[in-house]
Design an enzyme around this catalytic site. Sequence first.
Site, mmCIF file in Angstrom:
data_model
loop_
_atom_site.group_PDB
_atom_site.id
_atom_site.type_symbol
_atom_site.label_atom_id
_atom_site.label_comp_id
_atom_site.label_asym_id
_atom_site.label_seq_id
_atom_site.Cartn_x
_atom_site.Cartn_y
_atom_site.Cartn_z
ATOM 1 N N PHE A 113 -16.065 -49.151 39.269
ATOM 2 C CA PHE A 113 -16.961 -48.688 39.826
ATOM 3 C C PHE A 113 -17.975 -50.334 38.661
ATOM 4 O O PHE A 113 -16.971 -50.782 38.303
ATOM 5 C CB PHE A 113 -17.347 -47.909 38.216
ATOM 6 N N ASP A 184 -9.758 -46.270 32.734
ATOM 7 C CA ASP A 184 -10.839 -45.725 33.570
ATOM 8 C C ASP A 184 -11.314 -44.496 33.500
ATOM 9 O O ASP A 184 -10.175 -44.492 34.201
ATOM 10 C CB ASP A 184 -12.067 -46.687 33.449
ATOM 11 N N LYS A 210 -20.199 -36.512 33.307
ATOM 12 C CA LYS A 210 -19.685 -36.486 34.056
ATOM 13 C C LYS A 210 -18.672 -35.330 34.269
ATOM 14 O O LYS A 210 -19.222 -33.809 34.114
ATOM 15 C CB LYS A 210 -18.585 -37.106 34.422
ATOM 16 N N ARG A 356 -20.664 -37.683 48.990
ATOM 17 C CA ARG A 356 -19.734 -37.413 47.915
ATOM 18 C C ARG A 356 -19.941 -35.993 47.211
ATOM 19 O O ARG A 356 -21.169 -35.815 47.402
ATOM 20 C CB ARG A 356 -19.881 -38.416 46.939
HETATM 21 C C1 PLP Z 1 -19.922 -44.118 35.911
HETATM 22 C C2 PLP Z 1 -19.096 -44.926 35.175
HETATM 23 C C3 PLP Z 1 -19.502 -45.412 34.468
HETATM 24 C C4 PLP Z 1 -20.824 -45.227 34.186
HETATM 25 O O1 PLP Z 1 -21.155 -46.389 32.660
HETATM 26 P P1 PLP Z 1 -22.343 -45.746 31.615
HETATM 27 O O2 PLP Z 1 -22.660 -46.785 30.049
HETATM 28 O O3 PLP Z 1 -21.683 -44.378 30.498
HETATM 29 O O4 PLP Z 1 -23.245 -45.621 32.230
HETATM 30 C C5 PLP Z 1 -19.008 -46.610 33.897
HETATM 31 N N1 PLP Z 1 -17.066 -47.026 34.488
HETATM 32 C C6 PLP Z 1 -16.697 -46.346 35.366
HETATM 33 C C7 PLP Z 1 -15.183 -46.377 36.447
HETATM 34 C C8 PLP Z 1 -18.196 -45.267 35.743
HETATM 35 O O5 PLP Z 1 -17.550 -44.237 37.057
#
Ligand code: PLP
Length: 397
Positions: A113, A184, A210, A356
């Site tokens: 991400f 993560d 989520k 998705r």
């Molecule tokens: C959803 C997601 C985020 C979002 O980060 P926020 O700081 O909560 O907005 C970060 N990394 C990954 C891998 C995600 O899927």
Amino acid sequence: MTDFSKTKAMFHLPEGVIYLDGNSLGPMPKAASARVARTIEAEWGEMLITGWNKAGWMEQPTKIGNRIARLIGAEPGTVVMGDTLSIKVYQALASALEMNPTRRVILSDTGNFPSDLYMADGLVRTLGHGYSLKTVAPEEVEAAIDETLAVTMITEVDYRTGRKHDMKALTAKAHAVGAIAVWDLAHSAGAVPVDLAGCNVDFAVGCTYKYLNSGPGGPAFIYVAPRHAETARPALSGWLGHEAPFAFDLAYRPGRGIERMRVGTPPVLQLAALEASMDIWDMAEMADVRAKSIALTDLFIALIERSCPSLTLASPRDGNGRGSQISFRHAEGYAIMQALIAHGVIGDFRAPDILRFGFTPLYIDEGDVRAAAAIIAEVMGKALWDRPEYKVRARVT
Ligand SMILES: *Cc1c(COP(=O)(O)O)cnc(C)c1O
């Protein structure tokens, strides 16, 4: 056995909607509004500042952390809530880099991400002195793990395709070359069984809005392996991670164990909403969730491939190789998703061409999958998406 009809009844699911986007924002537990209202009225309203002690607000981040620990295979007392996932990525990375001072390279992959990569990039710029972020294609991660690396920073489940990395194998390889493993769990926690302790992971982070249904803006969590708990420097040294916040010492001393990963004041109202969701999660076993998730996603793939030949599967076909989402590619993916939403199937779109759909056994069942597939078949078969209003891009896709 988890009683999924019971868990489904505990969510507010709006009439006329099949919600296949719990991988992005979980729906509201029915108990959340009363739980948050109680925190606002009986706690904040009546107790005022005494709520920090009387209502247990100060303990919430570790108490809820322990409830999440069960879902991710973490030892008791190793998970704490707070901040957002991007912040927790930074914190875990910075702590991990410091534990491996003779090395300077972070390894991640191009399927990660973007926020994780941006945070890593920001951190290496701040550190200077030859620190760098290296990214390779997801399939090349294992081969790229070598003794030049300080830290591997891998997101287990790919947010676009749902492809799942082998946490155990990659962590073992990282350790074999002397690197620290940061994982993560954004698309893993509440989606797939995770075994942080069994995989010997060093640090892990994840979010709760989520699959864990804490609501928009819900806080993140961070895990630190027990072997590092008393030695890892928290990097973001806020007062609530101090050994004695109310001593108001001028010098920072990290708190005991996972407490040191706290930064500032916890989001009490969001944590109250998360508690309502954790009451539902307490009724679920991750093995049951996984078995049902694979059955639902296999069924969805079969139904869509039979009825919508123009959609191309972007997720691994083998259930064991993916998380709890299914993605399809189509050049007009954005317009198609807008049309699906207008017809009562909510998923989302990820540029450039990914549709998705998240599958969340706590509140999605086989009837929902069949009904959603029928609507998708109709929207595709009759090209109902081919209208100008579905092609106007909104700020959030
Ligand atoms: C959803 C997601 C985020 C979002 O980060 P926020 O700081 O909560 O907005 C970060 N990394 C990954 C891998 C995600 O899927």
